[in-house]
Design a protein around this motif. Structure first.
Motif, short mmCIF file in Angstrom:
data_model
loop_
_atom_site.label_atom_id
_atom_site.label_comp_id
_atom_site.label_asym_id
_atom_site.label_seq_id
_atom_site.Cartn_x
_atom_site.Cartn_y
_atom_site.Cartn_z
N GLY A 80 56.14 62.23 -45.03
CA GLY A 80 55.75 63.62 -44.84
C GLY A 80 54.46 63.81 -44.04
O GLY A 80 54.09 64.95 -43.74
N THR A 81 53.79 62.71 -43.69
CA THR A 81 52.58 62.83 -42.87
C THR A 81 52.94 63.38 -41.50
O THR A 81 53.91 62.93 -40.87
N ILE A 82 52.17 64.36 -41.04
CA ILE A 82 52.38 64.93 -39.71
C ILE A 82 51.43 64.23 -38.75
O ILE A 82 50.21 64.38 -38.82
N TRP A 83 52.01 63.43 -37.87
CA TRP A 83 51.24 62.74 -36.84
C TRP A 83 51.23 63.61 -35.58
O TRP A 83 52.28 64.08 -35.15
N PHE A 84 50.07 63.84 -35.00
CA PHE A 84 50.01 64.71 -33.83
C PHE A 84 48.91 64.26 -32.87
O PHE A 84 47.99 63.52 -33.22
N SER A 85 49.06 64.70 -31.63
CA SER A 85 48.11 64.32 -30.59
C SER A 85 47.24 65.50 -30.19
O SER A 85 47.67 66.65 -30.20
N ASP A 86 46.00 65.19 -29.88
CA ASP A 86 45.06 66.13 -29.26
C ASP A 86 44.83 65.57 -27.86
O ASP A 86 44.12 64.59 -27.68
N ALA A 87 45.49 66.16 -26.86
CA ALA A 87 45.59 65.53 -25.54
C ALA A 87 44.24 65.21 -24.93
O ALA A 87 44.04 64.13 -24.37
N SER A 88 43.30 66.14 -25.03
CA SER A 88 42.00 65.96 -24.39
C SER A 88 40.95 66.74 -25.16
O SER A 88 41.17 67.91 -25.51
N SER A 89 39.82 66.11 -25.41
CA SER A 89 38.71 66.82 -26.04
C SER A 89 37.82 67.49 -25.00
O SER A 89 36.92 68.25 -25.34
N ARG A 90 38.07 67.21 -23.72
CA ARG A 90 37.23 67.74 -22.64
C ARG A 90 37.87 68.94 -21.94
O ARG A 90 37.18 69.84 -21.49
N TRP A 91 39.20 68.92 -21.84
CA TRP A 91 39.88 69.96 -21.07
C TRP A 91 40.98 70.61 -21.90
O TRP A 91 41.73 69.93 -22.59
N ARG A 92 41.07 71.91 -21.78
CA ARG A 92 42.13 72.65 -22.48
C ARG A 92 43.34 72.83 -21.55
O ARG A 92 43.30 72.43 -20.39
N ALA A 111 46.32 62.76 -37.95
CA ALA A 111 47.32 62.80 -39.02
C ALA A 111 46.93 63.87 -40.03
O ALA A 111 45.78 63.91 -40.49
N TRP A 112 47.90 64.73 -40.36
CA TRP A 112 47.72 65.72 -41.43
C TRP A 112 48.45 65.20 -42.66
O TRP A 112 49.65 64.95 -42.63
N VAL A 113 47.70 65.01 -43.75
CA VAL A 113 48.23 64.41 -44.96
C VAL A 113 48.65 65.51 -45.94
O VAL A 113 47.81 66.28 -46.40
N PRO A 114 49.94 65.61 -46.27
CA PRO A 114 50.40 66.74 -47.09
C PRO A 114 49.86 66.73 -48.51
O PRO A 114 49.69 67.79 -49.11
N THR A 115 49.58 65.55 -49.06
CA THR A 115 49.13 65.50 -50.45
C THR A 115 47.70 66.01 -50.62
O THR A 115 47.31 66.47 -51.70
N THR A 116 46.91 65.94 -49.55
CA THR A 116 45.51 66.37 -49.63
C THR A 116 45.19 67.56 -48.72
O THR A 116 44.16 68.22 -48.91
#
Length: 259
Positions: A80-92, A111-116
């Motif tokens: 159930g962990t949601i793994w996701f990417s943040d493409a760039s911290s410099r450019w939107r 990673a977004w942890v559903p239990t916490t």
């Protein structure tokens, strides 16, 4: 997910689509969890969740305590962990090309942890972190580094748990989305061929930066071609489908296997 914020559904390829909802942002990555709720990586709003018929929920706008800049893609692990990417911290999103041109790695795997309900930063310093896929057995998670033409792997179990390495490298074009197929093959969309000019300027970051500041009309557009590749769990290419002319479809950003 469409540019204007709508998420559409086709119940029949020959029928007209229906609008499910509007995120008010830019929905990119989409995945269903085991409860049938649609989870969305929205480039401007973060990680969202939509239970059919219910209100749109915001799961997180941060990664490791830092605001998300460019949520790009996601996949949901067996736990159930949601793994996701943040493409760039410099450019939107509007200036995404600048991340490619500068080639200063600032992307992240989160990673977004559903239990916490916590949103954790797992990997940083990635080169335009893009598509995400999880091994069906939960052994590893993959994240695409688009501007380095490769896919990185983070081990989640086994003797190398916590380590990361390169899953496949030196791809023939810019990889975008990646998805897990029905037989365990990972399907990788190649959005465009490699740009010889950017490759030639790899060792000249200051020149690349000037190149990226040119008016959009003077910057080259992606070549019109279509390609997707199948890669097995060991990183070996097992399928390669290419239309060099891009006659029907081009700049494909994701591919999924069904039936």
């Amino acid at each position: 997910g469409l540019h204007d914020g709508r998420v559409m559904r086709w119940s029949d390829p020959k029928a007209a689509p229906e609008t499910l909802f509007d995120t008010g942002g830019r929905p990119l990555g989409l995945a269903f969890d085991r409860q049938g709720r649609l989870v969305i990586a929205d480039a401007t709003r973060g990680i969202l969740r939509w239970p059919e018929g219910g209100p749109l929920q915001t799961l997180t706008e941060t990664c490791g305590g830092t605001p998300l800049s460019f949520a790009d893609d996601l996949e949901i692990g067996p736990d159930g962990t949601i793994w996701f990417s943040d493409a760039s911290s410099r450019w939107r999103l509007p200036a995404w090309k600048m991340d490619f041109v500068e080639s200063r790695p600032s992307g992240r795997l989160c990673a977004w942890v559903p239990t916490t309900g916590q949103s954790l930063e797992i990997l940083s310093g990635l080169h335009f972190a893009n598509g995400v896929a999880v091994d069906p057995e939960g052994r590893f998670v993959l994240v695409v580094e688009s501007s380095r033409y490769r896919v990185r792997r983070l081990w989640l179990s086994g003797p190398r748990v916590g380590e990361d390495d390169v899953f496949i490298d030196d791809l023939p074009g810019v990889p975008d989305g990646i998805s897990t197929g029905l037989s365990g093959t990972f399907w990788l969309a190649i959005a465009s061929p490699r740009d010889p000019m950017l490759d030639a300027l790899a060792g000249w970051p200051s020149v690349r930066r000037i190149f990226g500041q040119l008016p959009l009309a003077l910057q080259p557009d992606p070549a019109r071609s279509a390609r997707f590749m199948g890669v097995d769990a060991d990183g070996a290419v097992v399928a390669d489908r290419v239309d060099p002319e891009g006659a029907d479809i081009w700049a494909g950003t994701n591919v999924r296997e069904a039936d």
